[in-house]
Design an enzyme around this catalytic site. Structure first.
Site, short mmCIF file in Angstrom:
data_model
loop_
_atom_site.label_atom_id
_atom_site.label_comp_id
_atom_site.label_asym_id
_atom_site.label_seq_id
_atom_site.Cartn_x
_atom_site.Cartn_y
_atom_site.Cartn_z
N LYS A 216 -16.12 -14.32 -10.12
CA LYS A 216 -15.55 -12.97 -10.13
C LYS A 216 -16.66 -11.93 -10.27
O LYS A 216 -16.62 -10.87 -9.66
CB LYS A 216 -14.58 -12.89 -11.33
CG LYS A 216 -13.92 -11.55 -11.50
CD LYS A 216 -13.06 -11.51 -12.74
CE LYS A 216 -11.67 -12.02 -12.52
NZ LYS A 216 -10.86 -11.16 -11.66
N GLY B 23 0.79 -1.23 0.00
CA GLY B 23 0.00 0.00 0.00
C GLY B 23 0.82 1.29 0.00
O GLY B 23 0.32 2.32 0.43
N HIS C 205 1.49 0.38 -13.21
CA HIS C 205 2.25 -0.86 -13.44
C HIS C 205 3.74 -0.52 -13.51
O HIS C 205 4.13 0.43 -14.20
CB HIS C 205 1.78 -1.53 -14.74
CG HIS C 205 2.44 -2.84 -14.96
ND1 HIS C 205 2.12 -3.97 -14.22
CD2 HIS C 205 3.43 -3.21 -15.81
CE1 HIS C 205 2.88 -4.98 -14.62
NE2 HIS C 205 3.68 -4.54 -15.58
N ASN D 9 -4.82 2.11 -13.63
CA ASN D 9 -3.90 1.20 -12.95
C ASN D 9 -2.47 1.72 -13.08
O ASN D 9 -2.13 2.36 -14.08
CB ASN D 9 -3.99 -0.19 -13.58
CG ASN D 9 -3.06 -1.19 -12.92
OD1 ASN D 9 -2.94 -1.24 -11.70
ND2 ASN D 9 -2.38 -2.02 -13.71
N ASN E 58 1.64 2.95 -2.65
CA ASN E 58 0.99 3.85 -3.60
C ASN E 58 -0.31 4.41 -3.03
O ASN E 58 -0.64 5.57 -3.26
CB ASN E 58 0.74 3.13 -4.93
CG ASN E 58 2.00 3.06 -5.76
OD1 ASN E 58 2.43 4.06 -6.33
ND2 ASN E 58 2.62 1.90 -5.79
#
Ligand code: GAR
Length: 189
Positions: free
Chosen positions: A65, A12, A109, A107, A14
């Site tokens: 999901k 965590g 990456h 997101n 970020n």
């Protein structure tokens, strides 16, 4: 005020960087929800300390999901989430969320996409012997680490050790993610 949800699975840092940018007045937004799929993730403590609502779920407790993404969707809608920021969230997001938040899920990456998708991207790139490494922020679609790229920052490795490269990646992430969120908020909302 733009309401953010941050999804995370691990440490965590970020998540913390986003919260700090808000606290420092650099980002005009509010984190209204942290979603986590790992009950022992360190990010949960960070969210609790920051007084941020958390939704921790066990994917195995759901039959699909779609089912857990639907619960996540309801948690987001309950809090009027405007933008979802994946920050080390190690799951593919299904159409349930993608359809509810079109172009509103991003997101981060730790590679220069489209190279080195998936897990352990920093190690993948370093072991490959690349000369330049970096970080990407992209819109999320149904493909792993796919979706159009919003921002990237690169650096030359020169003779850096793996540990040095890794810490440079994280340093870049913690600056690039809040700055990119700020830009999206200013331009798209
Ligand atoms: C970050 O390096 C992020 O870029 C990466 O996970 C780490 C999470 O660290 N994400 C991915 O690899 C997504 N495919 P954090 O929990 O300390 O923010």
């Amino acid at each position: 005020m733009i309401n953010l949800a941050v999804f995370a699975s691990g440490t965590g840092t970020n998540f913390d960087a986003i919260v700090k940018a808000i606290d420092d007045g650099k980002l005009d937004a509010k984190v209204v929800l942290m979603v986590c799929d790992k009950s022992n993730a360190k990010v949960i403590d960070k969210a609790l300390k920051a007084n941020i609502d958390t939704y921790v779920f066990d994917p195995k407790a759901f039959s699909s999901k779609m089912e857990y993404d639907n619960c996540i969707k309801l948690e987001c809608q309950k809090r009027n989430v405007d933008l979802i920021c994946l920050a080390g969230y190690m799951r593919i997001v299904s159409n349930v969320l993608l359809d509810a938040y079109p172009n509103r899920i991003i997101n981060i990456h730790p590679s220069l996409l489209p190279a080195f998708k998936g897990k352990d991207a920093i190690k993948q790139a370093y072991m490959y012997g690349v000369k330049v490494m970096g970080v990407s922020i992209h819109y999320v679609n149904e493909d792993l680490d796919g979706g159009s790229i919003i921002a990237q920052k690169a650096f030359e490795l020169n003779d850096m050790s793996f540990e040095q490269a890794e810490s440079r990646i994280h340093e870049i992430e913690h600056e690039l993610y809040p700055n990119t969120i700020k830009k999206i908020i200013e331009e798209d909302f």
